[in-house]
Enzyme design. Structure first.
Site, short mmCIF file in Angstrom:
data_model
loop_
_atom_site.label_atom_id
_atom_site.label_comp_id
_atom_site.label_asym_id
_atom_site.label_seq_id
_atom_site.Cartn_x
_atom_site.Cartn_y
_atom_site.Cartn_z
N CYS A 288 0.86 -1.17 -0.09
CA CYS A 288 -0.13 0.02 0.06
C CYS A 288 0.86 1.28 -0.20
O CYS A 288 1.61 1.53 -1.11
CB CYS A 288 -1.01 -0.16 1.08
SG CYS A 288 -2.54 0.83 1.04
N HIS B 245 -3.52 -5.17 0.65
CA HIS B 245 -2.87 -5.60 1.96
C HIS B 245 -3.14 -7.08 2.08
O HIS B 245 -4.05 -7.78 2.37
CB HIS B 245 -3.54 -4.94 3.02
CG HIS B 245 -3.55 -3.60 3.35
ND1 HIS B 245 -2.30 -3.08 3.95
CD2 HIS B 245 -4.25 -2.41 2.70
CE1 HIS B 245 -2.43 -1.63 4.08
NE2 HIS B 245 -3.55 -1.42 3.27
N GLU C 26 -1.59 -9.01 3.82
CA GLU C 26 -1.40 -9.63 5.25
C GLU C 26 -2.71 -10.19 5.52
O GLU C 26 -2.61 -10.71 6.62
CB GLU C 26 -0.63 -8.57 5.86
CG GLU C 26 -1.49 -7.49 6.21
CD GLU C 26 -1.34 -6.25 5.57
OE1 GLU C 26 -1.16 -6.33 4.26
OE2 GLU C 26 -1.38 -5.13 5.72
N1 GLN Z 1 -1.94 6.70 2.81
C1 GLN Z 1 -2.23 5.90 1.64
C2 GLN Z 1 -3.46 5.98 1.00
O1 GLN Z 1 -4.50 6.43 1.60
C3 GLN Z 1 -1.72 4.50 1.86
C4 GLN Z 1 -2.60 3.85 2.70
C5 GLN Z 1 -2.27 2.49 3.10
O2 GLN Z 1 -1.08 2.09 3.37
N2 GLN Z 1 -3.08 1.48 3.91
O3 GLN Z 1 -3.44 5.57 -0.08
#
Ligand code: GLN
Length: 543
Positions: A391, A518, A520
């Site tokens: 992300c 994600h 994970e």
């Molecule tokens: N802050 C970034 C976004 O909103 C990454 C978000 C995250 O890593 N979950 O896209």
């Protein structure tokens, strides 16, 4: 439906979630379909707006629910997929009751905590407990209900009352009350102290619930005398006093409860399936790993590992699969930055990064440490060190690439520099600018492969697409894609529109992978998440 209600006393952090999940494993090993519900007595609607600093990681579900991290324990231990309604919060219950009141559903009655809130809680528990969770369309046969917080908290009082009533609604014989407590050890001879447990059980019984089983967190196994004393003072049978003492890894917890006879007390045959045997093998395997692999975690909440719980678990699942003992080198991202005031801290951070065989930059929000993460991505790219960016970790690597390879020196994400000239990462058009709760791009969405042959696709195996869970507001700038790709950073996975970047892989690098989602949240013991497996394989020379 059999219900197991797990409450906690004395203090938080006793591993109530792990205990509750472990009881679920035992029921599953008896051949039952198991689900779970977590009650969080706070007023927030969900965990989405809560700081990982204060509350630990926000776990994301397939349906986009942003929930307490304990739901991650349940999904991993029981290998199930839950929905947002499996996390009950006071915010959700009150919203529902107030909405019904506005509709006029209560027909002139005074709306009260008892019976209306307590009734709404019971309706919710009973309905959601019957929802299929194991991928089949069959309803579960057992449900673990974990009550967050500790007995005696003002917030949890209505839930205790609801659960007290619940035993009459579904039949006393269908509910097992488990209370998790602490047995501290004091004095030169290490005496096990029962008084805190006596007090918390007294409090629980005063509220109308008598526990059937006591699970006591302690450093060593409870002695016979301690068990007997607790049984006598807490109105439980001596066989029903269990201890969850220190063990080398959490896979031992279901096994140790089984050894103490929990299955007999719950009247189930835990040998009905091969599941516990698999857990035994897993627990032993983890204990016997000796060869070490060091992975650098470059993050922001590095003092609080709960903030990255699922990432840590995923690294462990992958390390187990490559037969290595995992060491995580925690690096506070800002310490890598050249203007970090404490030079020795900076040297330490860089030394730790350089001694690691793989680098992981996890998700995150806000600009602290972002420049340090960009430096970590640059280091991994230029030193051929395996890298996984999740992300924000994908986003910082893209920023780094735009700056240092494409030469757009001021490139950034508009999250951190709204007016930068050549943004590598931009706000997604469909996201709300005024409401933070539940408005991100959330939950399971498909990623379609754009190329036939790349490392990450091979790791995922067959299929034209992969489903993973998302939680973000920003994306790689569509206007930059062509330039980035022509310089070798290829977006090998995109969303179903073919526009939004989901996975990148750098050509000519041992393993340089970024994912906008994600992974994970879907990793399981024995079934590690492919991007993590790739990182660990590359870090141990097995890719
Ligand atoms: N802050 C970034 C976004 O909103 C990454 C978000 C995250 O890593 N979950 O896209």
């Amino acid at each position: 439906m059999k219900y197991v209600v797990v409450s906690g006393g004395v203090l938080s952090g006793l591993g109530k979630g792990v205990t509750a999940s472990s009881i679920g494993v035992l029921l599953k090993s008896a051949g039952l379909r198991v689900t779970s519900l977590k009650i969080d007595p706070y007023l927030n609607s969900d965990a989405g707006t809560m700081s990982p600093f204060e509350h630990g990681e926000v776990f994301v579900l397939d349906d986009g629910g942003e929930v307490d991290l304990d739901l991650g324990n349940y999904e991993r231990f029981l290998d199930i997929n839950l929905g947002k309604d499996n996390n009950v919060t006071t915010g959700k219950i009150y919203s529902k009751v107030i909405e019904a009141e506005r509709r006029g559903d209560y027909l002139g009655k005074t709306v009260q905590v008892i019976p209306h809130i307590t009734g709404a809680v019971q309706d919710w528990l009973e309905e959601v407990a019957h929802r299929p969770a194991d991928g089949s369309d069959l309803p579960p046969e057992a449900c673990i209900i974990e009550l967050g917080g500790t007995v005696g908290d003002i917030e949890s009082a209505p839930y205790i009352e609801a659960l007290r009533q619940f035993q009459f609604r579904v039949g006393r014989e269908n509910v097992t009350f488990v209370h998790v407590s602490l047995v501290p050890v004091m004095g030169p001879v290490g005496e096990q102290k029962t008084k805190p447990t006596q007090h918390t059980v007294k409090e629980l019984r005063g509220l109308g619930i008598t526990p059937d089983i006591l699970v006591c967190r302690s450093s060593a196994p409870l002695t016979k005398e301690t068990r007997e004393k607790l049984a006598a003072f807490c109105h439980v049978s001596p066989e029903a006093v269990m201890s969850t003492h220190d063990v080398p890894n959490i896979y031992h917890v279901p096994l140790m409860l089984e050894e103490q006879g929990l299955c007999d007390i719950m009247n189930v045959d835990c040998q009905a399936t091969d599941l516990l045997n698999k857990w035994k093998i897993m627990a032993h395997h983890l204990d016997t790993l000796t060869e070490e692999v060091q992975i650098a975690m470059v993050g922001k909440y590095t003092d609080l590992s709960d903030a990255y719980l699922s990432v840590i678990k995923s690294l462990q699942h992958a390390a187990m699969a490559v037969d290595h003992k995992l060491t995580i080198n925690w690096i506070e991202a800002s310490h890598l930055e050249s203007d970090w005031e404490d030079g020795s801290e900076r040297d330490k951070a860089w030394a730790l990064l350089k001694q690691s065989s793989g680098v992981l930059v996890p998700g995150g929000f806000g600009d602290r440490g972002v420049e340090g993460k960009v430096l970590a991505a640059e280091y991994a790219r230029t030193s051929s060190t395996p890298y996984l960016g999740i992300c924000l970790g994908l986003q910082v690597a893209t920023i780094e690439f735009c700056r240092n390879v494409l030469g757009f020196e001021d490139s950034n994400s508009t999250e951190f520099d709204e007016n930068c000239k050549n943004p590598a990462v931009v706000f997604m058009p469909e996201i709300s600018k005024t409401h933070l709760g539940g408005t991100m791009r959330l939950g399971s969405r498909p990623t379609l492969w754009q190329v036939d042959d790349c490392k990450i696709r091979q790791l995922y195996g067959d299929g034209d697409s992969v489903d993973e869970r998302h939680r973000h507001r920003y994306e790689v700038n569509p206007d930059m894609i062509e330039a980035i790709e022509s310089a070798g950073l290829v977006f090998v996975g995109k969303d179903e529109t073919g526009q939004r970047c989901e996975i990148f892989e750098l050509e000519g690098h041992p393993y340089y992978v970024g994912v906008q989602y994600h992974p994970e949240f879907k990793s399981r013991p024995g079934r590690p998440s492919p991007p993590f497996l790739g990182l660990l394989k590359a870090a141990t020379g097995q890719l």
